[in-house]
Scaffold this motif. Structure first.
Motif, mmCIF file in Angstrom:
data_model
loop_
_atom_site.group_PDB
_atom_site.id
_atom_site.type_symbol
_atom_site.label_atom_id
_atom_site.label_comp_id
_atom_site.label_asym_id
_atom_site.label_seq_id
_atom_site.Cartn_x
_atom_site.Cartn_y
_atom_site.Cartn_z
ATOM 1 N N ALA A 62 6.630 25.464 28.177
ATOM 2 C CA ALA A 62 6.793 25.037 29.570
ATOM 3 C C ALA A 62 8.200 25.343 30.066
ATOM 4 C CB ALA A 62 6.491 23.546 29.701
ATOM 5 N N LEU A 63 9.196 25.122 29.224
ATOM 6 C CA LEU A 63 10.581 25.422 29.612
ATOM 7 C C LEU A 63 10.791 26.925 29.816
ATOM 8 C CD1 LEU A 63 12.568 22.951 27.342
ATOM 9 C CD2 LEU A 63 12.363 22.881 29.832
ATOM 10 N N GLU A 64 10.182 27.737 28.972
ATOM 11 C CA GLU A 64 10.297 29.190 29.126
ATOM 12 C C GLU A 64 9.682 29.636 30.456
ATOM 13 O OE1 GLU A 64 8.530 30.999 25.676
ATOM 14 O OE2 GLU A 64 10.118 30.257 24.353
ATOM 15 N N ILE A 65 8.541 29.054 30.809
ATOM 16 C CA ILE A 65 7.889 29.389 32.082
ATOM 17 C C ILE A 65 8.780 28.981 33.245
ATOM 18 C CG2 ILE A 65 5.951 28.779 33.582
ATOM 19 C CD1 ILE A 65 4.244 28.641 30.971
ATOM 20 N N SER A 69 10.573 31.423 36.008
ATOM 21 C CA SER A 69 10.383 31.188 37.438
ATOM 22 C C SER A 69 11.727 31.051 38.150
ATOM 23 C CB SER A 69 9.549 29.927 37.642
ATOM 24 O OG SER A 69 9.423 29.631 39.002
ATOM 25 N N SER A 70 12.649 30.315 37.542
ATOM 26 C CA SER A 70 13.986 30.147 38.132
ATOM 27 C C SER A 70 14.720 31.481 38.224
ATOM 28 C CB SER A 70 14.808 29.162 37.309
ATOM 29 O OG SER A 70 14.255 27.882 37.368
ATOM 30 N N ARG A 71 14.600 32.284 37.190
ATOM 31 C CA ARG A 71 15.258 33.596 37.211
ATOM 32 C C ARG A 71 14.674 34.473 38.319
ATOM 33 N NH1 ARG A 71 15.459 34.565 30.723
ATOM 34 N NH2 ARG A 71 17.415 33.458 30.344
ATOM 35 N N GLY A 74 15.944 33.263 41.570
ATOM 36 C CA GLY A 74 17.343 33.677 41.704
ATOM 37 C C GLY A 74 17.462 35.148 42.068
ATOM 38 N N ASP A 75 16.621 35.976 41.466
ATOM 39 C CA ASP A 75 16.624 37.406 41.796
ATOM 40 C C ASP A 75 16.258 37.632 43.262
ATOM 41 O OD1 ASP A 75 17.319 37.981 39.189
ATOM 42 O OD2 ASP A 75 15.291 38.597 38.582
ATOM 43 N N LYS A 76 15.261 36.881 43.757
ATOM 44 C CA LYS A 76 14.866 37.011 45.163
ATOM 45 C C LYS A 76 16.002 36.577 46.091
ATOM 46 C CE LYS A 76 9.891 36.473 44.599
ATOM 47 N NZ LYS A 76 8.725 35.630 44.899
ATOM 48 N N LEU A 77 16.660 35.469 45.738
ATOM 49 C CA LEU A 77 17.782 35.015 46.562
ATOM 50 C C LEU A 77 18.914 36.035 46.561
ATOM 51 C CD1 LEU A 77 18.066 31.199 45.743
ATOM 52 C CD2 LEU A 77 17.243 32.261 47.851
ATOM 53 N N ASN A 78 19.209 36.602 45.416
ATOM 54 C CA ASN A 78 20.262 37.623 45.352
ATOM 55 C C ASN A 78 19.927 38.830 46.208
ATOM 56 O OD1 ASN A 78 22.108 36.278 43.729
ATOM 57 N ND2 ASN A 78 21.135 36.979 41.840
ATOM 58 N N GLU A 79 18.654 39.201 46.211
ATOM 59 C CA GLU A 79 18.231 40.333 47.045
ATOM 60 C C GLU A 79 18.410 39.996 48.520
ATOM 61 O OE1 GLU A 79 16.810 44.030 48.223
ATOM 62 O OE2 GLU A 79 17.613 43.332 46.310
ATOM 63 N N ARG A 80 18.076 38.787 48.922
ATOM 64 C CA ARG A 80 18.256 38.373 50.315
ATOM 65 C C ARG A 80 19.734 38.355 50.690
ATOM 66 N NH1 ARG A 80 13.857 33.430 50.677
ATOM 67 N NH2 ARG A 80 12.024 34.738 50.529
#
Length: 109
Positions: A62-65, A69-71, A74-80
């Motif tokens: 569950a933590l890996e999932i 998801s958080s990563r 974060g990638d989407k936010l960095n792209e924005r």
């Protein structure tokens, strides 16, 4: 043959042959009651540890999932942020604000 009987047979082969011949109708658990009690207690502890290990594996999964998801988020936010930064440097103010709002709302995707 039970696991306990197999254990007694391997641990005390000569005794096993003699006892199983002399007491053919009795189980080894009756002939070795103290050792059988310890055997059962250890078996219960092993089952408890297996259950704890399984629970910990589920938690890790569950933590890996959640981490993945958080990563991704974060990638989407960095792209924005990258797109907003580019717009701030390459467009007029009013158009830049409109485009920034679209990007932040996720309308550009």
């Amino acid at each position: 043959m039970s696991d306990f009987e197999e254990y007694i047979k391997n641990k005390n082969p000569e005794d096993y042959v003699v006892l199983s011949t002399m007491y053919a109708n009795q189980a080894m658990s009756e002939l070795y009651p103290d050792q059988f009690e310890v055997w059962q207690h250890q078996g219960a502890e092993i089952e408890l540890l297996k259950a704890q290990l399984s629970l910990q594996r589920d938690r890790n999964k569950a933590l890996e999932i959640e981490l993945t998801s958080s990563r991704n988020y974060g990638d989407k936010l960095n792209e924005r942020i990258r797109k907003v930064s580019w717009l701030l440097g390459n467009n007029g103010f009013e158009r830049t604000i409109k485009n920034c709002l679209k990007i932040l709302r996720g309308e550009h995707e």
